[in-house]
Design a protein around this motif. Structure first.
Motif, mmCIF file in Angstrom:
data_model
loop_
_atom_site.group_PDB
_atom_site.id
_atom_site.type_symbol
_atom_site.label_atom_id
_atom_site.label_comp_id
_atom_site.label_asym_id
_atom_site.label_seq_id
_atom_site.Cartn_x
_atom_site.Cartn_y
_atom_site.Cartn_z
ATOM 1 N N GLU A 77 -12.467 20.612 45.747
ATOM 2 C CA GLU A 77 -12.916 19.311 46.268
ATOM 3 C C GLU A 77 -11.898 18.742 47.260
ATOM 4 O O GLU A 77 -12.256 18.289 48.358
ATOM 5 C CB GLU A 77 -13.101 18.354 45.090
ATOM 6 N N ALA A 78 -10.625 18.779 46.872
ATOM 7 C CA ALA A 78 -9.574 18.211 47.728
ATOM 8 C C ALA A 78 -9.348 19.065 48.965
ATOM 9 O O ALA A 78 -9.256 18.547 50.091
ATOM 10 C CB ALA A 78 -8.280 18.086 46.930
ATOM 11 N N PHE A 79 -9.257 20.375 48.768
ATOM 12 C CA PHE A 79 -8.883 21.243 49.875
ATOM 13 C C PHE A 79 -9.973 21.313 50.940
ATOM 14 O O PHE A 79 -9.683 21.376 52.138
ATOM 15 C CB PHE A 79 -8.545 22.644 49.362
ATOM 16 N N THR A 80 -11.238 21.280 50.524
ATOM 17 C CA THR A 80 -12.329 21.297 51.494
ATOM 18 C C THR A 80 -12.261 20.074 52.407
ATOM 19 O O THR A 80 -12.399 20.182 53.633
ATOM 20 C CB THR A 80 -13.684 21.336 50.769
ATOM 21 N N GLU A 81 -12.016 18.918 51.800
ATOM 22 C CA GLU A 81 -11.974 17.695 52.602
ATOM 23 C C GLU A 81 -10.735 17.677 53.496
ATOM 24 O O GLU A 81 -10.810 17.286 54.667
ATOM 25 C CB GLU A 81 -12.000 16.464 51.702
ATOM 26 N N MET A 82 -9.588 18.110 52.970
ATOM 27 C CA MET A 82 -8.367 18.048 53.773
ATOM 28 C C MET A 82 -8.378 19.058 54.921
ATOM 29 O O MET A 82 -7.872 18.765 56.010
ATOM 30 C CB MET A 82 -7.140 18.239 52.876
ATOM 31 N N ILE A 83 -8.939 20.229 54.712
ATOM 32 C CA ILE A 83 -9.057 21.184 55.814
ATOM 33 C C ILE A 83 -9.974 20.614 56.892
ATOM 34 O O ILE A 83 -9.726 20.765 58.091
ATOM 35 C CB ILE A 83 -9.566 22.544 55.307
ATOM 36 N N GLY A 84 -11.037 19.927 56.460
ATOM 37 C CA GLY A 84 -11.907 19.264 57.430
ATOM 38 C C GLY A 84 -11.159 18.225 58.241
ATOM 39 O O GLY A 84 -11.301 18.163 59.471
ATOM 40 N N TRP A 85 -10.358 17.409 57.563
ATOM 41 C CA TRP A 85 -9.566 16.402 58.281
ATOM 42 C C TRP A 85 -8.560 17.056 59.223
ATOM 43 O O TRP A 85 -8.323 16.566 60.332
ATOM 44 C CB TRP A 85 -8.836 15.507 57.276
ATOM 45 N N LEU A 86 -7.982 18.164 58.799
ATOM 46 C CA LEU A 86 -7.035 18.892 59.653
ATOM 47 C C LEU A 86 -7.725 19.374 60.919
ATOM 48 O O LEU A 86 -7.205 19.212 62.034
ATOM 49 C CB LEU A 86 -6.446 20.073 58.883
ATOM 50 N N MET A 87 -8.907 19.971 60.770
ATOM 51 C CA MET A 87 -9.644 20.492 61.925
ATOM 52 C C MET A 87 -10.076 19.366 62.868
ATOM 53 O O MET A 87 -10.201 19.578 64.073
ATOM 54 C CB MET A 87 -10.872 21.273 61.441
#
Length: 335
Positions: free
Chosen positions: A285-295
């Motif tokens: 849950e966390a990593f999916t959202e943070m990778i999205g924010w990174l991109m």
């Protein structure tokens, strides 16, 4: 036969950790038993909790004995597996210790996904235990709302810098504390609304200037005097997430507690400690959202990479003198 290089605990630190508190050992690499995996470490994370783990008293994990391999989180490559869940070449993360090779139970390892648009180091700088700590420590414990004031201590560190940026994504007014003008400039680059150099500025005056509406959310990494200064300015229903108390880790005796904890009563505020392992089952849950924010360019992180396992004890001190720049890791071997 491969040679395993290790750092052992040689003495209990008194005050700041010293290189003489560790002992270097070289021995044959272990062979994995049934249900175990032989891992060659590539990157080793250095964290303030390393200092806690060197104490004789138990923390949230059992105390290490003198002569034990120093505990530490590492990312490595599976060299040999006797656990059907893992194959040679898998990238894994776990408490592999300060050593080049480790035979670890498969159940104690996390297999890292392949094919993500991030380098391996991102699993320490953005994802992994750093990401879980920042994401859930802020969003689950504190539940920030748009328009609220968020204060973050050690804000230029690996966790704090992510917390502040996530706070901005959620619409908060974000104020960070750090220990140099260079790091204050980095926080401004990350989008913080204000940065306070606690070594050269009066923290209370800084809060009064940059938090004119009071403090709704505080992400605490230090405890001590800064926590006390925050408690003086908390608003009704404020939330405080207690991630660490680095100001006390090197103390020979217990530090005096904040004198104004009663403010939690009058403000009906909540102060809660947590461990990132509390959220291990919600990592996706966390990593999916943070990778999205990174991109999307909404999150940035930076790494401070020290080359060579032999330099780990010397590098650990950077966390306590503030000379690290970003997430501090040691490159143990080639990717």
């Amino acid at each position: 036969m491969q040679t395993n290089r290790q750092w052992l605990i040689a003495a209990r630190p008194e005050g700041l950790v010293k290189e003489s508190d560790f002992q270097w050992r070289e021995s044959p690499a272990p062979s994995p038993g049934e249900g175990e995996v032989l891992v060659r470490s590539v990157y080793l994370s250095l964290d303030p909790t390393n200092r806690v783990w060197m104490n004789e008293a138990e923390s949230y994990l059992p105390a290490l004995a003198i002569g034990d391999v120093m505990r530490g989180v590492a990312i490595g490559v599976v060299e040999e597996s006797r656990d059907s869940s893992f194959s040679q070449g898998d990238i894994v993360q776990g408490l592999l210790g300060w050593q080049q090779y480790s035979a670890a139970p498969g159940a104690a390892l996390i297999k890292l996904p392949k094919g993500l648009p991030v380098p391996m180091t991102a699993f320490f700088g953005l994802l992994g235990h750093i990401g879980l700590t920042a994401y859930f420590g802020l969003l689950d414990i504190c539940q920030p709302k748009a328009g609220e004031t968020l204060v973050v201590s050690t804000a230029a560190g690996a966790v704090g810098s992510l917390v502040g940026q996530i706070g901005k994504i959620k619409g908060c007014h974000v104020v960070g504390l750090t220990g140099s003008d260079e790091k204050c400039a980095w926080l401004q680059e990350l989008g913080f609304d204000a940065a306070i150099n606690y070594k050269t500025e009066n923290v209370t005056e800084g809060f009064e200037r940059h938090c004119p509406q009071g403090i709704d959310v505080y992400f605490d990494n230090v405890g001590g005097d800064i926590l006390e200064a925050v408690l003086n300015l908390i608003n009704l229903r404020a939330r405080i997430s207690v991630c660490g108390m680095i100001s006390q880790y090197n103390s020979d005796r217990p530090a005096p507690g904040p004198r104004n904890l009663a403010n939690l009563i009058s403000k009906r505020a909540r102060m809660e400690g947590f461990l990132c392992t509390d959220y291990s089952n919600r990592g996706q849950e966390a990593f999916t959202e943070m990778i999205g924010w990174l991109m999307q360019g909404k999150l940035k992180y930076r790494m401070d990479v020290v080359d060579g396992l032999e330099n780990a004890p010397r590098a650990l001190k950077k966390l306590f003198d503030g000379s690290n720049s970003g997430k501090l890791i040691v490159q143990v071997g080639a990717e």
